[in-house]
Design a protein around this motif. Structure first.
Motif, short mmCIF file in Angstrom:
data_model
loop_
_atom_site.label_atom_id
_atom_site.label_comp_id
_atom_site.label_asym_id
_atom_site.label_seq_id
_atom_site.Cartn_x
_atom_site.Cartn_y
_atom_site.Cartn_z
N TRP A 1 26.04 -12.71 -43.87
CA TRP A 1 27.32 -12.01 -43.78
C TRP A 1 28.03 -12.02 -45.14
O TRP A 1 27.71 -12.80 -46.02
CB TRP A 1 28.21 -12.66 -42.72
CG TRP A 1 28.75 -14.01 -43.07
CD1 TRP A 1 29.99 -14.32 -43.53
CD2 TRP A 1 28.05 -15.26 -43.01
NE1 TRP A 1 30.13 -15.66 -43.76
CE2 TRP A 1 28.94 -16.27 -43.43
CE3 TRP A 1 26.75 -15.63 -42.63
CZ2 TRP A 1 28.57 -17.61 -43.51
CZ3 TRP A 1 26.39 -16.97 -42.69
CH2 TRP A 1 27.28 -17.94 -43.12
N GLU B 1 17.25 -8.44 -39.73
CA GLU B 1 17.73 -7.18 -39.16
C GLU B 1 18.78 -6.51 -40.04
O GLU B 1 19.20 -5.38 -39.76
CB GLU B 1 18.33 -7.43 -37.77
CG GLU B 1 17.34 -8.01 -36.77
CD GLU B 1 18.01 -8.42 -35.48
OE1 GLU B 1 19.27 -8.41 -35.42
OE2 GLU B 1 17.30 -8.77 -34.53
N GLN B 2 19.21 -7.20 -41.07
CA GLN B 2 20.35 -6.74 -41.87
C GLN B 2 19.90 -6.04 -43.14
O GLN B 2 19.20 -6.62 -43.96
CB GLN B 2 21.23 -7.94 -42.24
CG GLN B 2 22.43 -7.61 -43.09
CD GLN B 2 23.49 -6.84 -42.35
OE1 GLN B 2 23.98 -7.29 -41.32
NE2 GLN B 2 23.84 -5.67 -42.85
N LYS C 1 21.84 -16.21 -39.76
CA LYS C 1 22.82 -15.14 -39.87
C LYS C 1 23.16 -14.89 -41.33
O LYS C 1 23.21 -15.80 -42.15
CB LYS C 1 24.08 -15.52 -39.09
CG LYS C 1 25.14 -14.42 -39.05
CD LYS C 1 26.34 -14.87 -38.23
CE LYS C 1 27.45 -13.84 -38.21
NZ LYS C 1 28.63 -14.30 -37.45
N CYS D 1 16.16 -12.32 -45.54
CA CYS D 1 17.10 -11.29 -45.11
C CYS D 1 16.76 -9.99 -45.84
O CYS D 1 16.16 -9.99 -46.91
CB CYS D 1 18.55 -11.69 -45.34
SG CYS D 1 18.98 -12.07 -47.04
N LYS E 1 24.55 -9.68 -39.00
CA LYS E 1 23.33 -9.67 -38.19
C LYS E 1 22.42 -10.84 -38.60
O LYS E 1 22.67 -11.54 -39.58
CB LYS E 1 22.58 -8.36 -38.38
CG LYS E 1 23.35 -7.12 -37.95
CD LYS E 1 22.51 -5.87 -38.20
CE LYS E 1 23.27 -4.61 -37.80
NZ LYS E 1 22.48 -3.38 -38.08
N GLN E 2 21.36 -11.01 -37.83
CA GLN E 2 20.30 -11.91 -38.27
C GLN E 2 19.67 -11.35 -39.54
O GLN E 2 19.58 -10.13 -39.71
CB GLN E 2 19.25 -12.06 -37.18
CG GLN E 2 19.67 -13.00 -36.05
CD GLN E 2 19.75 -14.45 -36.51
OE1 GLN E 2 18.79 -15.02 -37.02
NE2 GLN E 2 20.92 -15.07 -36.33
#
Length: 659
Positions: free
Chosen positions: A370, A310-311, A368, A293, A306-307
């Motif tokens: 978060w 992409e984050q 994912k 990530c 986001k995935q």
């Protein structure tokens, strides 16, 4: 944050964000007329001078209106514990590369913690962060008060005439500040382009050059019986055996790596300065790193979702794995990330994840990432609602395998507990009752908030009742009883300098410690308190070093431990003070018997099973007449240690290195 009244901050700072936006807008460019106009109208206040009796790093003492006269001077008010202060260093370094004449950046270190007021510790921090410009130790807050600074970081620009022309608070506008500096140098050129003389001893020259450079974290991997070490200032991760013999070096793409985790075939790494979490196959011959990530850009998003690839994320500092099958009505594998840059805990779904709380089930798909807990405010706020709780630079994580995740929350000087599956946040120890008070630190044993810590960075669970925390700025290890919340200092361990990483080997009872400012890894036996340094060297380099060697052999249903000692050529045992080996046998973690053998003869000890603990007490003299008394503790587990089982035959030596 500390607040002061009066001075510049009542005029310029409150207008800085508006000013910089008016000058540069969204395009990042400003008209020459606006820049020139501001330089003229703002230059009304004379910059206060550096205190004459202050200590300096990277430079001899300087004066704003003397040795620096005729140049632009950019003051960076910082404290080395502060993640926000770290965030602006790359921009300042780039500015120094682009403006090589007529500009001097000076770090003004106004330390938050008492530990940070020591010039030797500042010297280490300056070397760790690779700061090459002059730094003044503002230990008594004279510069801070004279300039009415209210928070870290703050940038102050002084023009060649010694007038303050800009004050910028925080990290968010650093790019615009750097543009303003470059425009100012171009439009109102300095008159002095001479180089600033450095001190004879800079930070880089002062810090001992070792195999490791400021190791931040260490991770013990039980399945392979090896150590993974974040060699942070060397921008690499290395893998060694438990004796320190180098096995693998992973260095591609990393910048100041911190937290580590091995899961399955992969090594996961916090690539902190690149704002990413990376992974690589442990046994891969050619390094092929994958992004877990992060995009490589510092993120300011406080929610995520986001995935991973992409984050944007911000300064990940530590990692922990939670197998949610251990939590009722939850499923999946969750990678926990201590997101120091946004003062939060985030999660990354290693598999599809389901978390049930208060009758609701929340699903997160593989890949994912978060926010799990933390509002993003920098504070010491505990709350049963995780998004209303607040952390202050969480830097260490450890999971007990059941309901509780423990957090070393550095800037609040606390240990916090996150309960699963609600992710509610509670205090375990340290800090104060006021959530906004980030100065409730100290060095005191006690219960809960009566105990005081100073910027703890590392933490590890010992069992379901005990934690060990690296109380980093007190240079200590402290044990915490999780149920009673009682904190006790580990005595007889005064060897550390800002220890930052801990990892527990439950089979041998050792905790491996990243002793950051000493540039070493240490192995500490929790029960006895004995410690030894794990010297990292290439294989074969140990032949010239003093060693003790043991052999373990298995014959039918019995195991014998044969001990002998080998010293360096210039060392001999002192026969006037007989050296001894104390052998303690353990079966099911209970002592069976003890035997003390004299070192100068081969000793054979029958081992019934479980573990054997060897305490060497050695009296020796060197050829030059110096005499020594050294103690070394070594524990061998004969049952659970899969790596050792492979060596249980008469032909394979198990070396015990006595440094």
């Amino acid at each position: 944050m500390d607040h002061h009244q009066g001075g510049y901050h009542n005029t310029l700072p409150s207008k800085t964000k508006t000013l910089l936006h008016e000058l540069y807008g969204d395009t990042g460019t400003a008209s020459d007329e606006k820049i020139t106009g501001h330089l003229t109208t703002a230059a009304t206040s004379t910059a206060p001078e550096f205190p004459a009796d202050s200590e300096w790093v990277n430079s001899q003492p300087l004066t704003i209106h003397g040795s620096l006269s005729g140049r632009y001077v950019l003051l960076d008010f910082f404290t080395y514990c502060c993640i926000n202060c770290m965030h602006i260093l790359p921009a300042l370094h780039q500015l120094e590369q682009e403006v090589t004449e007529g500009l001097v950046v000076v770090g003004v270190h106004s330390g938050k913690f008492s530990n940070e007021k020591n010039s030797d510790n500042i010297l280490n921090a300056v070397a760790r962060y690779k700061i090459t410009h002059p730094v003044i130790n503002d230990q008594n807050y004279e510069m801070w008060n004279n300039y009415s600074i209210i928070c870290w970081p703050t940038l102050v620009l002084i023009n060649p005439a010694g007038k303050v022309v800009l004050i910028s608070i925080g990290e968010s506008d650093v790019d615009k500040v750097c543009r303003f500096v470059k425009d100012s140098v171009r439009l109102a050129p300095p008159s002095n382009f001479d180089a600033v003389p450095l001190a004879p001893k800079s930070a880089e020259e002062s810090v001992s050059k070792r195999v490791l450079s400021f190791p931040g974290k260490v991770y013990y991997h039980g399945d392979s019986n090896t150590l993974f070490i974040s060699d942070s200032s060397n921008n690499r991760v290395i893998r060694t055996n438990c004796l320190g013999e180098l096995l693998t070096c992973y260095r591609s793409t990393l910048d100041s790596p911190q937290g580590l985790l091995v899961h399955g075939d992969y090594l996961y790494v916090c690539d902190t300065n690149h704002h990413r979490v990376m992974r690589v196959k442990v046994d891969q011959v050619m390094e092929e790193w994958e992004v877990v990530c992060g995009t490589g850009h510092q993120g300011h998003d406080l929610e995520g979702g986001k995935q991973g690839i992409e984050q944007d994320i911000s300064s990940p500092w530590d990692l922990e794995l939670i197998n949610l099958t251990n939590v009722p009505e939850c499923e999946g594998e969750l990678l926990i990330i201590a997101m120091a840059g946004t003062h939060q805990l985030w999660g990354y779904a290693l598999t599809d994840v389901s978390i049930k709380h208060r009758g609701q089930v929340v699903h997160h798909e593989l890949g994912k990432v978060w926010r799990l807990a933390g509002s993003g405010d920098e504070a010491n706020k505990n709350n049963s609602y995780p998004h209303k709780a607040s952390f202050a630079q969480p830097s260490g994580l450890s999971y007990d395998g059941g309901k509780f995740l423990y957090v070393a929350d550095s800037e609040s000087s606390t240990v916090r507990c996150v309960e699963l599956p609600s992710f509610s946040v509670k205090n375990v120890a340290g800090g104060g009752l006021d959530p906004s008070d980030l100065f409730a630190y100290g060095d005191a044993d006690g219960k809960g908030t009566a105990a005081k810590l100073q910027h703890p960075i590392g933490i590890t669970v010992l069992d379901d009742q005990r934690l060990l925390v690296a109380d980093s700025y007190n240079h200590k290890l402290k044990q915490i009883q999780t149920k009673s919340r009682i904190v006790t200092t580990c005595t007889n361990l005064d060897v550390f300098s800002e220890p930052s990483g801990l990892s527990y080997d439950k089979y041998t009872g050792r905790v491996y410690v990243a002793d950051t400012n000493n540039h070493v890894i240490r192995a500490v036996h929790v029960t006895s308190g004995c410690q030894e340094e794990v010297r990292v060297v290439d294989k074969g380099a140990r032949a010239t070093r003093p060693t003790g060697v043991s052999w373990v052999s298995r014959q039918e249903d019995t195991t014998s431990l044969a001990l002998s000692l080998h010293l360096a050529p210039d060392r001999k045992l002192n026969n006037s003070a007989p050296s001894k080996i104390q052998v303690t046998l353990f079966v099911d973690d209970k002592k069976e018997e003890e035997e003390v053998g004299v070192v100068d003869a081969m000793a054979t000890v029958p081992v019934k099973g479980g573990a054997v603990e060897l305490l060497f007490t050695l009296y020796s003299c060197s050829d030059d007449g110096a005499c020594y008394m050294d103690k070394y503790l070594h524990r061998i587990n004969l049952v659970q240690d899969s790596g050792l089982r492979e060596l249980l035959n008469p032909t394979q030596p198990i070396p015990i290195y006595l440094e």
